[in-house]
Scaffold this active site. Structure first.
Site, PDB file in Angstrom:
ATOM      1  NE  ARG A 123      -2.610  -0.371   3.756  1.00  0.00           N
ATOM      2  CZ  ARG A 123      -3.230  -1.188   4.763  1.00  0.00           C
ATOM      3  NH1 ARG A 123      -4.043  -2.134   4.045  1.00  0.00           N
ATOM      4  NH2 ARG A 123      -2.448  -1.579   5.710  1.00  0.00           N
ATOM      5  CE1 TYR A 155       7.957 -20.405   6.470  1.00  0.00           C
ATOM      6  CE2 TYR A 155       7.799 -21.905   5.608  1.00  0.00           C
ATOM      7  CZ  TYR A 155       8.437 -20.792   5.100  1.00  0.00           C
ATOM      8  OH  TYR A 155       9.627 -20.535   3.962  1.00  0.00           O
ATOM      9  CE  LYS A 159       7.337 -18.263   3.348  1.00  0.00           C
ATOM     10  NZ  LYS A 159       7.794 -16.324   3.081  1.00  0.00           N
ATOM     11  CB  VAL A 188      17.023 -21.235   0.782  1.00  0.00           C
ATOM     12  CG1 VAL A 188      18.350 -20.398  -0.197  1.00  0.00           C
ATOM     13  CG2 VAL A 188      16.061 -21.088   0.163  1.00  0.00           C
TER      14      VAL A 188
END
Ligand SMILES: NC(=O)c1ccc[n+]([C@@H]2O[C@H](COP(=O)([O-])OP(=O)(O)OC[C@H]3O[C@@H](n4cnc5c(N)ncnc54)[C@H](OP(=O)(O)O)[C@@H]3O)[C@@H](O)[C@H]2O)c1
Length: 263
Positions: A123, A155, A159, A188
């Site tokens: 925004r 989570y 996501k 990762v």
């Protein structure tokens, strides 16, 4: 701002891990980068390191869950460099719990950081981007935004919400010169992953190294992603893709996940 000026990239969660790698990769291609995270000392260190590499970097230490965080971040970016032309919503945490232990508080905190805070920043930057008829907004989602993973209800829900938010925004502003992406890596090699592996090991009869290896094996590419690879992929997206939206890194080669609707 003249259109040929160096892009100004606002990157949340940029003190370490994936966010830092993105800042370094974008900075390496000439972006001026504004790094955001809570820990001021660590953030200053990260900005200092980037500056020592010749990158124009500034730091804004703020908890993105605070209601006025987006205003503070935008003011800091304007003061350092000007109106942001790229927003990377990357800051995140990855709580893990069984379904019965997933509390309202855990869900609230996770949605707050992964969905509400990004929306507030969106925004804040949109009016400037609409005026320029140019800009890029990237949500660092996850393969947990595309598929289910056990013991991560909050989570995974957050996501998925990040991916949905990106799709809707892409359709809303994509034809106004603003590109919107949800970038989805698998596991990762960062603090989040190593902490999660340690937590799982502490609950069971295994080692953190074994859990870490099992996580890597869950990636379709058969190994851990490295943060620099996420940074490189984002540089590539910015350079080559005229339009969004959901881009999965855990594929060989990385690809858009499906036929995206045109904005
Ligand atoms: N690692 C993975 O396997 C993986 C896979 C797919 C997607 N992702 C996503 O990639 C993003 C980055 O993850 P990462 O692995 O790089 O995590 P990380 O190494 O733990 O870094 C998280 C970053 O977010 C910042 N942060 C956390 N809470 C914050 C808050 N309330 N306000 C402001 N900054 C905050 C942290 O700094 P402070 O603690 O100082 O605030 C840090 O800079 C996350 O959205 C994550 O969900 C990660």
């Amino acid at each position: 701002m003249p259109t040929n000026a160096a892009p100004i990239s606002l990157i949340t969660g940029a003190s370490r891990g994936i966010g830092f790698a993105i800042a370094r990769a974008l900075g390496g291609t000439g972006h001026r980068v504004v790094l955001v995270a809570r820990d001021a000392a660590r953030l200053d260190q990260a900005a200092h390191l980037l500056r020592s590499e010749g990158i124009q970097a500034s730091a804004c230490a703020v908890n993105l869950r605070e209601p006025n965080a987006a205003e503070l971040v935008l003011a800091s970016a304007r003061k350092a460099f000007g109106e942001p032309t790229v927003l990377i919503n990357n800051a995140g945490t990855a709580p893990s719990a069984k379904a019965e232990s997933t509390s309202d508080a855990m869900l609230d905190e996770t949605l707050d950081l992964h969905v509400r805070a990004p929306l507030r920043l969106i925004r804040a930057v949109l009016p400037g981007m609409k005026q320029l008829r140019s800009g890029t907004i990237i949500q660092l989602a996850s393969t947990a935004g595309l598929r289910g993973f056990p013991f991560t209800l909050a989570y995974t829900a957050a996501k998925h919400a990040m991916v949905g938010l990106s799709r809707a925004l892409h359709l809303e502003v994509g034809n106004r010169g603003i590109r919107v992406f949800a970038v989805c890596p698998g596991f990762v090699d960062t603090d989040i992953t190593r902490e999660a592996a340690a937590q799982v090991a502490a609950r069971g009869k295994t080692t953190a190294d074994a859990v870490f290896a099992a996580m890597a094996a869950q990636n379709r590419i058969g190994r851990m992603h490295q943060p620099f690879e996420v940074g490189a992929a984002i540089v590539q997206l910015l350079k080559t893709q005229p339009s969004g939206c959901v881009y999965e890194l855990d594929r060989n080669p990385p690809a858009f996940v499906d036929e995206e609707q045109s904005p």
